[in-house]
Design a protein around this motif. Structure first.
Motif, PDB file in Angstrom:
ATOM      1  N   ASP A   2     128.753  23.800 100.680  1.00 16.91           N
ATOM      2  CA  ASP A   2     130.130  24.141 100.311  1.00 16.91           C
ATOM      3  C   ASP A   2     130.265  25.608  99.910  1.00 16.91           C
ATOM      4  O   ASP A   2     131.243  26.278 100.277  1.00 16.91           O
ATOM      5  CB  ASP A   2     130.594  23.239  99.170  1.00 16.91           C
ATOM      6  CG  ASP A   2     130.775  21.782  99.612  1.00 16.91           C
ATOM      7  OD1 ASP A   2     130.780  21.530 100.831  1.00 16.91           O
ATOM      8  OD2 ASP A   2     130.894  20.914  98.724  1.00 16.91           O
TER       9      ASP A   2
ATOM     10  N   VAL B  69     132.654  28.500 101.815  1.00 16.09           N
ATOM     11  CA  VAL B  69     133.692  29.339 101.210  1.00 16.09           C
ATOM     12  C   VAL B  69     133.404  30.814 101.479  1.00 16.09           C
ATOM     13  O   VAL B  69     134.313  31.597 101.799  1.00 16.09           O
ATOM     14  CB  VAL B  69     133.794  29.061  99.699  1.00 16.09           C
ATOM     15  CG1 VAL B  69     134.709  30.085  99.018  1.00 16.09           C
ATOM     16  CG2 VAL B  69     134.318  27.648  99.450  1.00 16.09           C
TER      17      VAL B  69
ATOM     18  N   ALA C  69     134.386  31.584 105.063  1.00 14.35           N
ATOM     19  CA  ALA C  69     135.839  31.657 105.243  1.00 14.35           C
ATOM     20  C   ALA C  69     136.402  32.941 104.646  1.00 14.35           C
ATOM     21  O   ALA C  69     137.259  33.601 105.252  1.00 14.35           O
ATOM     22  CB  ALA C  69     136.499  30.440 104.606  1.00 14.35           C
ATOM     23  N   ASN C  70     135.944  33.318 103.452  1.00 11.36           N
ATOM     24  CA  ASN C  70     136.423  34.556 102.833  1.00 11.36           C
ATOM     25  C   ASN C  70     136.169  35.764 103.723  1.00 11.36           C
ATOM     26  O   ASN C  70     137.067  36.580 103.964  1.00 11.36           O
ATOM     27  CB  ASN C  70     135.719  34.772 101.489  1.00 11.36           C
ATOM     28  CG  ASN C  70     136.287  33.929 100.373  1.00 11.36           C
ATOM     29  OD1 ASN C  70     137.421  33.459 100.444  1.00 11.36           O
ATOM     30  ND2 ASN C  70     135.508  33.738  99.323  1.00 11.36           N
TER      31      ASN C  70
ATOM     32  N   ARG D 205     133.272  27.089  93.258  1.00 12.00           N
ATOM     33  CA  ARG D 205     134.091  27.925  94.147  1.00 12.00           C
ATOM     34  C   ARG D 205     134.134  29.367  93.641  1.00 12.00           C
ATOM     35  O   ARG D 205     134.127  30.305  94.439  1.00 12.00           O
ATOM     36  CB  ARG D 205     135.512  27.368  94.268  1.00 12.00           C
ATOM     37  CG  ARG D 205     135.617  26.009  94.944  1.00 12.00           C
ATOM     38  CD  ARG D 205     137.069  25.694  95.275  1.00 12.00           C
ATOM     39  NE  ARG D 205     137.571  26.611  96.297  1.00 12.00           N
ATOM     40  CZ  ARG D 205     137.490  26.387  97.602  1.00 12.00           C
ATOM     41  NH1 ARG D 205     136.939  25.275  98.064  1.00 12.00           N
ATOM     42  NH2 ARG D 205     137.967  27.271  98.469  1.00 12.00           N
TER      43      ARG D 205
ATOM     44  N   ALA E 127     131.145  31.164  94.715  1.00  6.44           N
ATOM     45  CA  ALA E 127     131.270  31.566  96.124  1.00  6.44           C
ATOM     46  C   ALA E 127     132.143  32.810  96.266  1.00  6.44           C
ATOM     47  O   ALA E 127     131.826  33.712  97.061  1.00  6.44           O
ATOM     48  CB  ALA E 127     131.852  30.415  96.942  1.00  6.44           C
ATOM     49  N   HIS E 128     133.228  32.888  95.492  1.00  5.12           N
ATOM     50  CA  HIS E 128     134.089  34.080  95.571  1.00  5.12           C
ATOM     51  C   HIS E 128     133.362  35.317  95.038  1.00  5.12           C
ATOM     52  O   HIS E 128     133.483  36.418  95.596  1.00  5.12           O
ATOM     53  CB  HIS E 128     135.379  33.840  94.785  1.00  5.12           C
ATOM     54  CG  HIS E 128     136.268  32.795  95.391  1.00  5.12           C
ATOM     55  ND1 HIS E 128     136.448  32.661  96.749  1.00  5.12           N
ATOM     56  CD2 HIS E 128     137.037  31.832  94.814  1.00  5.12           C
ATOM     57  CE1 HIS E 128     137.288  31.663  96.987  1.00  5.12           C
ATOM     58  NE2 HIS E 128     137.655  31.151  95.826  1.00  5.12           N
TER      59      HIS E 128
ATOM     60  N   SER F  53     130.986  36.474  97.616  1.00  2.00           N
ATOM     61  CA  SER F  53     131.749  37.132  98.681  1.00  2.00           C
ATOM     62  C   SER F  53     132.098  38.561  98.293  1.00  2.00           C
ATOM     63  O   SER F  53     132.024  39.484  99.122  1.00  2.00           O
ATOM     64  CB  SER F  53     133.030  36.343  98.970  1.00  2.00           C
ATOM     65  OG  SER F  53     132.756  35.017  99.350  1.00  2.00           O
TER      66      SER F  53
ATOM     67  N   ASP G 119     144.315  30.137  93.927  1.00  2.00           N
ATOM     68  CA  ASP G 119     143.288  31.107  94.272  1.00  2.00           C
ATOM     69  C   ASP G 119     143.716  31.837  95.536  1.00  2.00           C
ATOM     70  O   ASP G 119     144.550  31.341  96.309  1.00  2.00           O
ATOM     71  CB  ASP G 119     141.943  30.425  94.511  1.00  2.00           C
ATOM     72  CG  ASP G 119     141.376  29.787  93.254  1.00  2.00           C
ATOM     73  OD1 ASP G 119     141.903  30.072  92.161  1.00  2.00           O
ATOM     74  OD2 ASP G 119     140.419  29.005  93.377  1.00  2.00           O
TER      75      ASP G 119
ATOM     76  N   ASP H  23     142.481  32.029  98.315  1.00  2.00           N
ATOM     77  CA  ASP H  23     142.281  31.264  99.544  1.00  2.00           C
ATOM     78  C   ASP H  23     143.117  29.993  99.586  1.00  2.00           C
ATOM     79  O   ASP H  23     142.936  29.150 100.462  1.00  2.00           O
ATOM     80  CB  ASP H  23     140.799  30.924  99.736  1.00  2.00           C
ATOM     81  CG  ASP H  23     140.220  30.081  98.594  1.00  2.00           C
ATOM     82  OD1 ASP H  23     140.936  29.847  97.594  1.00  2.00           O
ATOM     83  OD2 ASP H  23     139.051  29.684  98.701  1.00  2.00           O
TER      84      ASP H  23
ATOM     85  N   GLU I 242     143.254  27.541  97.345  1.00  2.00           N
ATOM     86  CA  GLU I 242     142.713  26.406  96.602  1.00  2.00           C
ATOM     87  C   GLU I 242     143.139  26.462  95.132  1.00  2.00           C
ATOM     88  O   GLU I 242     143.669  27.454  94.665  1.00  2.00           O
ATOM     89  CB  GLU I 242     141.185  26.401  96.705  1.00  2.00           C
ATOM     90  CG  GLU I 242     140.672  26.222  98.126  1.00  2.00           C
ATOM     91  CD  GLU I 242     140.996  24.861  98.703  1.00  2.00           C
ATOM     92  OE1 GLU I 242     141.093  23.886  97.924  1.00  2.00           O
ATOM     93  OE2 GLU I 242     141.155  24.759  99.938  1.00  2.00           O
TER      94      GLU I 242
END
Length: 458
Positions: free
Chosen positions: A74, A78, A81-82, A161, A164-165, A168, A206, A208, A210
């Motif tokens: 997961d 993320v 996708a970012n 999440r 993950a950000h 990124s 967020d 994205d 979410e």
């Protein structure tokens, strides 16, 4: 479209008239030391990356046990996708991977990643311990076979999440030489119902899309939300008791309070860069003047005074200047003045009317909405008015807002109604790079308008 404001302000008039140590609470990060972790010369030319996105491989992070493996998949999803959505990276399809994520997490074989066209590679490992995660992340220069970055995060599992950000953002900055913008939120106006009776609520999500939630229940229409520099407070315009006024919304408590002691309508709020004040417009008779309200004392300081409509103030990042739009010259144009109200000068001279100015966090550009010949456009210009560029044009598009790195703009577009009852009408958020490429729609659960981008949360 003009700056004339009716006694009950419409949405259109409101917009054109108003217009790493500790990186986050609960998330700790520290470097994974490596001799090659500070390799030099790995920054990619971002102007070249505009037309040639960086090929990057992002395999799932390794993990012992099913739960850790799920988080590893997961988190990598993320990140992928970012980076793809930025338009500056091209994730390599996972079907092409030769080396397994588990083996790559131990030590990647550079040749296996070069042969599938990757220039950069991420590897990582997730350790799930109860309700907490430890995530080790590494970024590799595949061509040079060197580690560029190594970082470990620990956080509650519910914040996976955000991890993950944050990763990124690390990749974005290390590869492009600019701060990322993924660990951010957008506040906006969620719209529903018939076009002539729209329900308008404050909503936040967020970047994205979410973790979406509504902040107000729609009992009173809301417009033009703007973030405090701390990202914990929002200024917006509300029709509570049918009196259009500026309110403050506390994201921690959910409490709202009216700002200022003005006798008439107040609109188009914007926080000062230091967070100590709010610039807004106050209607008195047929005129609108710009004031700054001190948040601690609630004292009001008037900056403009005349027979014109002066609205949509926005501070420069250093707080020394304010851009706003006004009809003082007979038409709706952009002006810049000193923060004390002096040295006013016009900066827009193109063909059309200008509105909703917002200063880039980098200080180098001012974004705006322009209307000419029935067409709307989102553009940017330098603070002296030079170098005007239109980034996107269409039917009714407005309200630009900068990501905190100044590289990306969000705004909203409307689509035409198919009939007199408003059937087929919609309003959606979009974003675009300041170079004018990679325009894409941002997904929201309802129609959406009036976006405002938060500062980095960490």
């Amino acid at each position: 479209m003009t700056l004339k404001l009716p006694s009950v302000i419409t949405r259109r008039h409101a917009l054109f008239g108003a217009g790493a140590a500790m990186v986050a609470p609960g998330i700790l990060t520290w470097p994974l030391m490596s001799r090659s972790a500070i390799a030099q010369g790995a920054v990619i030319d971002i102007t070249r990356a505009r037309t040639d996105p960086i090929p990057i491989a992002i395999p799932a992070m390794a993990g012992a046990g099913g739960e850790a493996q799920r988080y590893g998949r997961d988190i990598a999803g993320v990140i992928q996708a970012n980076l793809r959505n930025s338009g500056l990276f091209r994730p390599v399809e996972r079907q092409a991977f030769i080396q397994s994520p588990e083996a790559a997490a131990e030590r990647p074989r550079a040749q296996d990643w070069r042969v599938i066209g990757a220039q950069a590679l991420t590897t990582g490992r997730v350790d799930a311990q109860g309700d907490r995660l430890r995530v080790e992340f590494r970024l590799w220069d595949v061509l040079a076979d060197t580690q560029l970055q190594g970082t470990a995060f620990t956080a509650p599992a519910a914040q996976w999440r955000r991890i993950a950000h944050l990763i990124s953002d690390v990749i974005y900055e290390r590869m492009l030489g600019e701060k990322g913008y993924f660990d951010t939120q957008l506040v906006y106006i969620a719209e529903s119902g018939p076009r002539d009776r729209r329900n308008r609520r404050l909503a936040i999500m967020d970047q994205d899309g979410e973790n979406h939630r509504f902040l107000t229940d729609g009992s009173f229409p809301a417009l033009t939300p703007r973030f405090h520099p701390s990202a914990r407070q929002i200024a917006f315009m509300s029709y509570n008791r049918n009196e259009p006024r500026v309110y403050l919304f506390n994201l921690d408590t959910g409490q709202q309070q009216m700002l200022g002691n003005f006798t008439g309508m107040t609109l188009s709020p914007r926080f000062s860069p230091d967070g100590r004040g709010v610039a807004l417009s106050a209607m008195r008779g047929g005129n609108a003047d710009i004031f700054v309200v001190d948040l601690a004392s609630r004292r009001e300081r008037q900056l403009t005074n005349g027979s014109s409509l002066d609205v949509s103030p926005c501070f420069s990042p250093d707080g020394s200047q304010i851009v706003f739009n006004s009809d003082r010259g007979g038409d709706q144009q952009l002006y810049v003045m000193s923060a004390d109200g002096g040295n006013v000068r016009r900066i827009s001279f193109g063909n059309g009317r200008y509105a909703t100015p917002v200063w880039s966090p980098r200080g180098d550009l001012i974004a705006f909405t322009r209307m000419s010949g029935g067409q709307f456009a989102i553009g940017v210009m330098r603070p002296d008015g030079g170098g005007e560029r239109i980034l996107s044009e269409g039917w009714q598009m407005e309200g630009p807002t900068f990501a905190p790195n100044g590289r990306v703009l969000a705004f909203y577009r409307e689509t035409r109604a198919r009939d007199s009852r408003g059937s087929g009408y919609s309003s959606r958020l979009a974003q675009i790079d300041i170079a004018g490429f990679n325009e894409r729609q941002m997904v929201t659960p309802t129609d959406a308008s009036d976006p405002a981008w938060s500062p980095l949360l960490s």
